[in-house]
Design a protein around this motif. Sequence first.
Motif, short mmCIF file in Angstrom:
data_model
loop_
_atom_site.label_atom_id
_atom_site.label_comp_id
_atom_site.label_asym_id
_atom_site.label_seq_id
_atom_site.Cartn_x
_atom_site.Cartn_y
_atom_site.Cartn_z
N VAL A 161 0.94 -0.74 -0.14
CA VAL A 161 0.27 0.12 -0.16
C VAL A 161 0.65 1.07 -0.27
O VAL A 161 0.84 2.51 -0.53
N ALA A 162 2.33 1.41 0.75
CA ALA A 162 2.84 2.33 0.77
C ALA A 162 3.98 2.22 -0.26
O ALA A 162 4.92 2.94 -0.05
N ALA A 163 4.40 1.21 -0.66
CA ALA A 163 6.11 0.66 -1.58
C ALA A 163 5.70 2.12 -2.34
O ALA A 163 4.97 2.36 -2.84
N PRO A 164 7.07 2.30 -2.93
CA PRO A 164 6.96 3.14 -4.32
C PRO A 164 6.31 2.51 -5.76
O PRO A 164 6.17 1.08 -6.01
N SER A 165 5.70 3.17 -6.90
CA SER A 165 5.71 2.30 -7.66
C SER A 165 6.40 1.31 -8.72
O SER A 165 7.85 1.91 -8.16
N GLY A 166 6.21 0.01 -8.46
CA GLY A 166 6.05 -0.39 -9.07
C GLY A 166 6.94 -1.78 -8.06
O GLY A 166 7.37 -3.24 -8.46
N LEU A 167 6.69 -1.74 -6.94
CA LEU A 167 6.76 -3.05 -5.80
C LEU A 167 5.33 -3.28 -5.59
O LEU A 167 5.80 -3.79 -4.96
N GLY A 168 4.53 -2.32 -5.56
CA GLY A 168 3.46 -3.87 -5.12
C GLY A 168 2.79 -4.20 -5.70
O GLY A 168 2.38 -5.38 -4.25
#
Length: 568
Positions: free
Chosen positions: A384-391
């Motif tokens: 939910v709080a991860a940077p773009s591309g890591l979710g």
Amino acid sequence: MEPDAPPPALSSPRAPRAWIEPIALVAVCLALFLAGNGRTGLWDRDEPRNAVAVHEMRARGDWLYPTFNGEPRHHKPILSYWLMGLATAVIGEGPAGMRLHSALAGTGTCLLVWLLGRRMLGARAGFLAALMLAVSPIMVAESKLATTDATLSFWLMACQLCLFELTRRESRPIATAFWVSLSLAMLTKGPVAPAILAAIALPAWWWGCPVATVWRRLEWRRGALICLTLAAPWFVLMIGSTRGEFMEVAIKQQLLQRVSTEMEEHGAYPGYYAAMSTVLFFPWSCLVPMALVAAWKRRKVDPNLAYLIAWVVGPMIMLECVRTKLIHYYLPAFPACALLAAWVVKSVARQEVTLRRWPLGGLAQGMIAGIGVVAAIGTAASAVAAPSGLGLPLIACGLVLGIGTVGGLLQLHRGQTWRGAWWLAGGVGGMMLLLGGWLLPAAEPQRISRIVGERMADLRARTGLDPLLMGYQEPGVIYAYGSPIALTRGADALRERLAEHGAMITAVTPAEMSVFESKFGVTFERIEDVVGFNPAKGTTSTLHLAVIRPAPADSTARASSGEEPLVK
């Protein structure tokens, strides 16, 4: 409930289709240890230091004297640099080449655990022990790093296999193999190797293992000659040619100071290794306490169990006495943890009972459930709080770990201990494969030292100004830049450097910029800002890339004088 009589000391090595096991094990190891290595940059701080040393040795054609950033590097012996140099000569100097020796060493260690496990526990348990080690987070991590620890563990595991064989029979070739392996271990990490073996041998002797017999069969006088022939020449060369500098760094700083002080803020609380192993050797760490209790009660009946206990406990006691604590110091003891965990799985399954029927079995299942479920949910929720591309990779890692944990617990609850172990191995192994092959490469754009080094190289090409590192001096910057960078740690040295060059490119934090301007007589011209993750600190950082120049004369006169450190 106590375990039955121990299995025979040696199972038949000619079991049908036994060749399938090592092939499957190698495939699993290489998949885990190589996945994503070429797409994930080197992690600060040890990986870039070692990689830059290899790059500079290759550039000079000098394979005897390691250097980092143009300065002598006496922190580690020479063998790992040679292995890294050989790998990079074949597949290039990228991250994959720098890490190949660790992947192969980790694979070799698991194969040796399989060989020892077959002889000590039987074919099925031996394979399970090797698989447990192969998929454990700590083994996967160390086998994917351009460091010395996986290589050291391989040589020490070879020593352990030789020692086991010498308990069964006299053999000069096996004794020679032991001394060769020990010599190579010393060329990898110095006196750490014999210290670990001694820490195991002392409690093993006290608990009735045939240590005296093995020592006699080792032919120690001949062994000392082998060590002098293989390991001593490089050490003698370094001691004689560096006029005491090698001894000052390698012995006083890297050995004695690590024992007596908390180097690089790597101190920790008592019980650090047990606590960290619980997480990094999960889920097999949950089985180790019950295995130790059961093996202790059987140690007089089966000396193999006494030796495994000594192998687990001896290094931990020794390392707890050392002020500097890092979990990879304990890596050579994890094969014993895996062998004990596999032994307890086999023993419970043989009695056809559930894990809870054994002492501490309920605790083991509770730990597996607690750690596994919390880790799975936490990993997936962090998307939910991860940077773009890591979710998506975070969700996948959490899902695979959760399925493996729940499936394993259900099998253990039903008394299907073997199936439970396979489920758990699949869960943690699948998660580590996704982590190395997907999540870490996806996070690579966030790593700040690589960004800073690459941007400095680009700015150097555009402006012609040389780079300078002051407060922020991560080795990953130097590796990404591709050549030595000037480092400054004192105010007077900074002024001398700027007096020589006039202007330079540097990277500073927002707080450092105002302090340096007011105290050290310099000015900054900001070019751009870099935001990224600093693995060495475990935090997100912001750095200003800027041109640094001497301040005008009136500002310099007001700045503080003296050799005040820039890096505290």
